[in-house]
Design a protein around this motif. Structure first.
Motif, PDB file in Angstrom:
ATOM      1  N   GLY A 121      14.549  13.118 -29.357  1.00  0.00           N
ATOM      2  CA  GLY A 121      15.200  14.512 -29.102  1.00  0.00           C
ATOM      3  C   GLY A 121      13.819  15.692 -28.618  1.00  0.00           C
ATOM      4  O   GLY A 121      14.124  16.610 -28.815  1.00  0.00           O
ATOM      5  N   ILE A 122      12.909  14.854 -27.494  1.00  0.00           N
ATOM      6  CA  ILE A 122      11.775  15.560 -27.752  1.00  0.00           C
ATOM      7  C   ILE A 122      12.407  16.077 -26.297  1.00  0.00           C
ATOM      8  O   ILE A 122      12.375  17.829 -25.817  1.00  0.00           O
ATOM      9  CB  ILE A 122      10.953  15.090 -27.707  1.00  0.00           C
ATOM     10  N   CYS A 123      13.070  15.183 -25.823  1.00  0.00           N
ATOM     11  CA  CYS A 123      13.484  15.673 -23.985  1.00  0.00           C
ATOM     12  C   CYS A 123      14.756  15.863 -23.274  1.00  0.00           C
ATOM     13  O   CYS A 123      15.638  14.870 -24.912  1.00  0.00           O
ATOM     14  CB  CYS A 123      12.216  14.717 -23.097  1.00  0.00           C
ATOM     15  N   PRO A 124      15.366  16.907 -22.637  1.00  0.00           N
ATOM     16  CA  PRO A 124      17.027  16.858 -22.958  1.00  0.00           C
ATOM     17  C   PRO A 124      17.441  15.552 -21.753  1.00  0.00           C
ATOM     18  O   PRO A 124      16.842  15.098 -21.087  1.00  0.00           O
ATOM     19  CB  PRO A 124      17.346  17.614 -22.038  1.00  0.00           C
ATOM     20  N   ALA A 125      18.216  15.012 -22.599  1.00  0.00           N
ATOM     21  CA  ALA A 125      19.214  13.831 -21.258  1.00  0.00           C
ATOM     22  C   ALA A 125      19.555  14.795 -20.145  1.00  0.00           C
ATOM     23  O   ALA A 125      20.271  15.861 -20.190  1.00  0.00           O
ATOM     24  CB  ALA A 125      20.012  13.509 -22.287  1.00  0.00           C
ATOM     25  N   GLY A 126      19.767  14.170 -19.640  1.00  0.00           N
ATOM     26  CA  GLY A 126      20.723  14.608 -17.982  1.00  0.00           C
ATOM     27  C   GLY A 126      20.179  15.759 -17.118  1.00  0.00           C
ATOM     28  O   GLY A 126      20.106  16.566 -15.717  1.00  0.00           O
ATOM     29  N   GLU A 127      18.289  16.183 -17.553  1.00  0.00           N
ATOM     30  CA  GLU A 127      17.356  16.914 -16.569  1.00  0.00           C
ATOM     31  C   GLU A 127      16.281  15.680 -15.974  1.00  0.00           C
ATOM     32  O   GLU A 127      15.731  14.940 -17.104  1.00  0.00           O
ATOM     33  CB  GLU A 127      16.767  18.067 -17.371  1.00  0.00           C
ATOM     34  N   ASP A 128      15.618  16.341 -14.688  1.00  0.00           N
ATOM     35  CA  ASP A 128      14.436  15.481 -14.564  1.00  0.00           C
ATOM     36  C   ASP A 128      13.651  16.284 -15.483  1.00  0.00           C
ATOM     37  O   ASP A 128      13.242  17.149 -15.748  1.00  0.00           O
ATOM     38  CB  ASP A 128      14.300  16.411 -12.996  1.00  0.00           C
ATOM     39  N   ILE A 129      12.539  15.148 -15.769  1.00  0.00           N
ATOM     40  CA  ILE A 129      11.183  15.470 -16.803  1.00  0.00           C
ATOM     41  C   ILE A 129      10.031  14.885 -15.702  1.00  0.00           C
ATOM     42  O   ILE A 129      10.165  13.332 -14.958  1.00  0.00           O
ATOM     43  CB  ILE A 129      11.854  14.319 -18.207  1.00  0.00           C
ATOM     44  N   HIS A 130       9.149  15.551 -15.819  1.00  0.00           N
ATOM     45  CA  HIS A 130       7.749  15.445 -14.638  1.00  0.00           C
ATOM     46  C   HIS A 130       7.065  14.797 -15.559  1.00  0.00           C
ATOM     47  O   HIS A 130       6.609  14.980 -16.963  1.00  0.00           O
ATOM     48  CB  HIS A 130       7.727  16.313 -14.029  1.00  0.00           C
ATOM     49  N   VAL A 131       6.457  13.456 -14.794  1.00  0.00           N
ATOM     50  CA  VAL A 131       5.203  12.794 -15.891  1.00  0.00           C
ATOM     51  C   VAL A 131       4.002  12.876 -15.091  1.00  0.00           C
ATOM     52  O   VAL A 131       4.433  11.910 -14.040  1.00  0.00           O
ATOM     53  CB  VAL A 131       5.886  11.364 -16.671  1.00  0.00           C
ATOM     54  N   GLN A 132       3.364  13.296 -15.482  1.00  0.00           N
ATOM     55  CA  GLN A 132       1.213  13.199 -15.527  1.00  0.00           C
ATOM     56  C   GLN A 132       0.828  11.851 -15.500  1.00  0.00           C
ATOM     57  O   GLN A 132       0.498  11.902 -16.570  1.00  0.00           O
ATOM     58  CB  GLN A 132       0.358  14.457 -15.301  1.00  0.00           C
ATOM     59  N   LEU A 133       1.054  11.154 -14.215  1.00  0.00           N
ATOM     60  CA  LEU A 133      -0.088   9.887 -14.894  1.00  0.00           C
ATOM     61  C   LEU A 133      -1.287  10.459 -14.216  1.00  0.00           C
ATOM     62  O   LEU A 133      -1.616  11.009 -13.239  1.00  0.00           O
ATOM     63  CB  LEU A 133       0.816   8.967 -14.125  1.00  0.00           C
ATOM     64  N   ARG A 134      -1.746   9.087 -14.597  1.00  0.00           N
ATOM     65  CA  ARG A 134      -3.364   9.390 -13.376  1.00  0.00           C
ATOM     66  C   ARG A 134      -3.423   9.555 -12.264  1.00  0.00           C
ATOM     67  O   ARG A 134      -4.681  10.053 -11.745  1.00  0.00           O
ATOM     68  CB  ARG A 134      -5.009   8.412 -14.400  1.00  0.00           C
ATOM     69  N   GLY A 135      -2.542   8.544 -11.516  1.00  0.00           N
ATOM     70  CA  GLY A 135      -2.497   8.623 -10.150  1.00  0.00           C
ATOM     71  C   GLY A 135      -1.481   9.335  -9.702  1.00  0.00           C
ATOM     72  O   GLY A 135      -1.058   8.852  -8.707  1.00  0.00           O
ATOM     73  N   GLY A 136      -0.742  10.128 -10.362  1.00  0.00           N
ATOM     74  CA  GLY A 136      -0.329  10.476  -9.650  1.00  0.00           C
ATOM     75  C   GLY A 136       1.331  11.424 -10.323  1.00  0.00           C
ATOM     76  O   GLY A 136       1.257  10.771 -12.028  1.00  0.00           O
ATOM     77  N   VAL A 137       2.103  11.890 -10.188  1.00  0.00           N
ATOM     78  CA  VAL A 137       3.496  12.370 -10.544  1.00  0.00           C
ATOM     79  C   VAL A 137       4.582  11.342 -10.763  1.00  0.00           C
ATOM     80  O   VAL A 137       4.692  11.071  -9.442  1.00  0.00           O
ATOM     81  CB  VAL A 137       4.344  14.077 -10.269  1.00  0.00           C
ATOM     82  N   LEU A 138       5.395  11.025 -11.582  1.00  0.00           N
ATOM     83  CA  LEU A 138       7.163  10.178 -11.358  1.00  0.00           C
ATOM     84  C   LEU A 138       8.406  11.511 -11.932  1.00  0.00           C
ATOM     85  O   LEU A 138       7.464  11.794 -12.792  1.00  0.00           O
ATOM     86  CB  LEU A 138       7.242   9.054 -12.283  1.00  0.00           C
ATOM     87  N   THR A 139       9.270  11.419 -11.280  1.00  0.00           N
ATOM     88  CA  THR A 139      10.400  12.728 -11.757  1.00  0.00           C
ATOM     89  C   THR A 139      11.432  10.812 -12.788  1.00  0.00           C
ATOM     90  O   THR A 139      12.076   9.980 -12.074  1.00  0.00           O
ATOM     91  CB  THR A 139      10.932  13.833 -11.226  1.00  0.00           C
ATOM     92  N   ILE A 140      11.525  11.299 -14.067  1.00  0.00           N
ATOM     93  CA  ILE A 140      12.463  10.258 -14.697  1.00  0.00           C
ATOM     94  C   ILE A 140      14.066  11.521 -14.792  1.00  0.00           C
ATOM     95  O   ILE A 140      13.363  12.545 -15.348  1.00  0.00           O
ATOM     96  CB  ILE A 140      12.116   9.351 -15.467  1.00  0.00           C
TER      97      ILE A 140
END
Length: 279
Positions: free
Chosen positions: A236-255
């Motif tokens: 229940g922390i992140c909303p379904a149906g929306e782009d979630i931006h994840v910062q990794l050590r090597g860059g950003v992925l969008t899920i």
């Protein structure tokens, strides 16, 4: 013997790519992956990805992943984007590619120069899908797991390979080289586990580090990023149906989590170099 290769990376998750469409996977691929993946002593990588002939009618190719320790993985989110980029630049210039993996057929869509979107399939939190033992039969959401005497709250997610996700206050302060192996080889995960440590910036922005089974800490993990967003959606922390931006050590992925627990991943793929090595 001389071996031609392409070095590619997605968010710094770097692999050595071999064109095995006609030759097949080398018989000594496990030893080869161990040898060529050694950083400072060889090409250096998180492992080898073999681009093979398709197994499914109408598919454009197949991906097989061999980790730096020689073990074979089932799926790699960053790797499949690089396979798509390789195929796209080596004669299969289609905007949508179908690629076989040991976790099933994946559809990958070209979104711009070096940018690909992957339909990762549905995730599961059920113990049998990982597999996980001694953790009950219900979905593994917000469960307690004792690792080397410390109790962590974890959510376990399968996205074709197994992941254990835990929320922490500060990912940068973690000593992953000390705690990662204990998670990977925990008795509750008979096939070992990938572990993601995630810091919540806000509901649509996360910061993550990952310990991958067979490779140790890597600078990014596509399936791990998907599992992390899936886990935090279940919590229940992140909303379904929306782009979630994840910062990794090597860059950003969008899920994005779609209806039916389907996952969509968008990220870059880049060729680092091409070369020939003695093996």
């Amino acid at each position: 013997m001389k071996l031609s290769f392409t070095k590619m990376q997605g968010c710094a998750n770097d692999y050595i790519y071999l064109d095995c469409r006609k030759s097949g996977v080398p018989e000594n691929i496990a030893a080869l992956s161990e040898k060529l993946s050694r950083r400072h002593f060889s090409i250096g990588a998180d492992g080898i990805i073999c681009i093979c002939a398709a197994q499914t009618a109408g598919a454009d190719g197949m991906m097989r992943i061999f980790n730096a320790d020689g073990s074979e993985g089932r799926m790699c989110g960053n790797g499949i984007r690089c396979v798509a980029e390789w195929l796209y630049t080596h004669g299969i210039a289609k905007e949508t590619l179908a690629i076989d993996t040991l976790s099933g057929l994946k559809t990958v869509t070209h979104k711009g120069a070096g940018l690909w979107q992957v339909e990762m399939g549905a995730y599961s939190a059920m113990p049998a899908s990982l597999p996980a033992v001694n953790m009950g039969e219900e979905p593994l959401v917000d469960k307690e797991l004792t690792v080397d005497g410390k109790t962590w709250h974890v959510t376990c997610i399968s996205v074709g390979n197994p992941h254990c996700v835990t929320v922490v206050e500060d990912v940068d302060s973690l000593k992953l080289e000390e705690i990662g192996p204990a998670f990977e080889h925990h008795a509750n995960f008979p096939e070992r586990i990938n572990t993601e440590f995630v810091q919540v910036v806000d509901a649509t922005h996360l910061k993550m580090r990952v310990w991958e089974r067979g490779s140790g800490e890597t600078w990014a993990c596509g399936t791990g990023t998907c599992a992390t967003v899936a886990a935090l959606t279940e919590l229940g922390i992140c909303p379904a149906g929306e782009d979630i931006h994840v910062q990794l050590r090597g860059g950003v992925l969008t899920i994005r989590v779609l209806p039916g627990r389907q996952l969509l991943m968008t990220g870059a793929a880049e060729t680092v170099c091409e070369g020939i090595t003695e093996v």
